[in-house]
Motif scaffolding. Structure first.
Motif, PDB file in Angstrom:
ATOM      1  N   TYR A 184       1.184  -5.062 -14.397  1.00 26.85           N
ATOM      2  CA  TYR A 184       0.551  -4.510 -13.187  1.00 26.85           C
ATOM      3  C   TYR A 184      -0.453  -5.500 -12.593  1.00 26.85           C
ATOM      4  O   TYR A 184      -0.479  -5.716 -11.376  1.00 26.85           O
ATOM      5  CB  TYR A 184      -0.143  -3.198 -13.538  1.00 26.85           C
ATOM      6  CG  TYR A 184      -1.018  -2.652 -12.437  1.00 26.85           C
ATOM      7  CD1 TYR A 184      -0.468  -2.046 -11.311  1.00 26.85           C
ATOM      8  CD2 TYR A 184      -2.412  -2.757 -12.510  1.00 26.85           C
ATOM      9  CE1 TYR A 184      -1.270  -1.550 -10.284  1.00 26.85           C
ATOM     10  CE2 TYR A 184      -3.222  -2.266 -11.502  1.00 26.85           C
ATOM     11  CZ  TYR A 184      -2.653  -1.668 -10.395  1.00 26.85           C
ATOM     12  OH  TYR A 184      -3.449  -1.191  -9.384  1.00 26.85           O
ATOM     13  N   CYS A 226       3.242  -0.413 -11.038  1.00 27.73           N
ATOM     14  CA  CYS A 226       2.126   0.540 -11.012  1.00 27.73           C
ATOM     15  C   CYS A 226       2.516   1.842 -11.708  1.00 27.73           C
ATOM     16  O   CYS A 226       1.755   2.388 -12.513  1.00 27.73           O
ATOM     17  CB  CYS A 226       1.716   0.798  -9.563  1.00 27.73           C
ATOM     18  SG  CYS A 226       0.374   2.009  -9.384  1.00 27.73           S
ATOM     19  N   LEU A 238      -5.220   4.784  -9.670  1.00 26.02           N
ATOM     20  CA  LEU A 238      -3.925   4.220  -9.269  1.00 26.02           C
ATOM     21  C   LEU A 238      -3.279   5.024  -8.138  1.00 26.02           C
ATOM     22  O   LEU A 238      -2.408   4.503  -7.430  1.00 26.02           O
ATOM     23  CB  LEU A 238      -2.974   4.182 -10.475  1.00 26.02           C
ATOM     24  CG  LEU A 238      -3.369   3.216 -11.606  1.00 26.02           C
ATOM     25  CD1 LEU A 238      -2.462   3.410 -12.808  1.00 26.02           C
ATOM     26  CD2 LEU A 238      -3.310   1.770 -11.133  1.00 26.02           C
ATOM     27  N   CYS A 249       0.588   5.037  -6.295  1.00 21.73           N
ATOM     28  CA  CYS A 249       1.238   3.738  -6.518  1.00 21.73           C
ATOM     29  C   CYS A 249       2.033   3.269  -5.312  1.00 21.73           C
ATOM     30  O   CYS A 249       2.964   2.460  -5.423  1.00 21.73           O
ATOM     31  CB  CYS A 249       2.164   3.788  -7.743  1.00 21.73           C
ATOM     32  SG  CYS A 249       1.270   3.800  -9.306  1.00 21.73           S
TER      33      CYS A 249
END
Length: 229
Positions: free
Chosen positions: A182, A196, A224, A227
């Protein structure tokens, strides 16, 4: 007088050889709750990239689990993935992965596993020391092990953790692998969403398997988002 001297020399020679033979034999031993403890069977494994060392006296079983399979010092307790486990004569499992009940103890699970050497023999063997305080899953019972030694224990494989420690270790390592991918993927790259999502799933799996007592993993998951760059 000569006979006495010869007898003393013989005694010294016999005891010296006996000590050397015992020292050169594989061993796992130490003090368990203040009493001498010694394994009669012992083995080690490399599982999910870390060591699993096991000793048993046919009544209790001890396992030491490390994050990596190299010499070094591995800290036990807290959020560390390294774990020490004891299964007692009644089948009760104590682990450094368990936190104590606050009404039972103010002192957390802790300890160290020090892998001093891994010998390139056939099979490979390993030597080191350890100590720890461990608790039952409900945190109301504790055991301690100090002055622990494992000496030239053979790495032969085939061992399984007594609790879910190996699963937690595997989940921790998967987080590390996906995090590297990532971090190496920019939001403008076509595989960003895939990288992600893989990292996010690994984090959620670790929360499910290992728990997230301070909420730090969930904060990363929330950060996150979806994503989608």
């Amino acid at each position: 007088m000569k006979k006495i001297a010869l007898f003393l020399i013989t005694l010294v020679t016999v005891f010296s050889c006996g000590e050397e033979l015992e020292f050169n034999s594989p061993a796992i031993q130490g003090n368990y709750n203040g009493n001498p403890w010694k394994a009669v069977s012992y083995a080690a494994d490399i599982d999910f990239g870390g060591f699993l060392i096991q000793g048993s006296n046919n009544i209790e079983t001890i396992q030491l689990i490390t994050q990596n399979d190299i010499a070094g010092t591995y800290i036990l307790g807290g959020d560390n993935p390294n774990v020490a486990i004891i299964k007692d004569e009644n089948g009760v499992i104590y682990s450094t992965a368990n936190d104590p009940d606050e009404d039972f103890s103010l002192y957390p699970a802790e300890g160290q596993i020090i892998v001093e050497n891994v010998y390139d023999t056939t099979p490979k063997t390993m030597t080191g020391t350890f100590w720890f305080y461990a608790f039952t899953e409900d945190g109301t019972q504790t055991v301690n092990f100090n002055e622990g030694v494992f000496y030239k224990v053979p790495i032969v494989g085939g061992l399984v953790a007594l609790d879910n420690s190996s699963s937690c270790l595997q989940a921790t390592q998967q987080v590390s692998i996906t995090q590297i991918a990532y971090n190496a993927t920019d939001t403008t790259m076509p595989d960003y969403t895939e990288a992600c999502n893989a990292y996010k799933i690994a984090l959620m799996d670790k929360i499910d398997i290992c728990d997230d007592p301070d909420g730090s993993l969930q904060i990363i998951v929330d950060g996150l988002g979806t994503c989608i760059p």
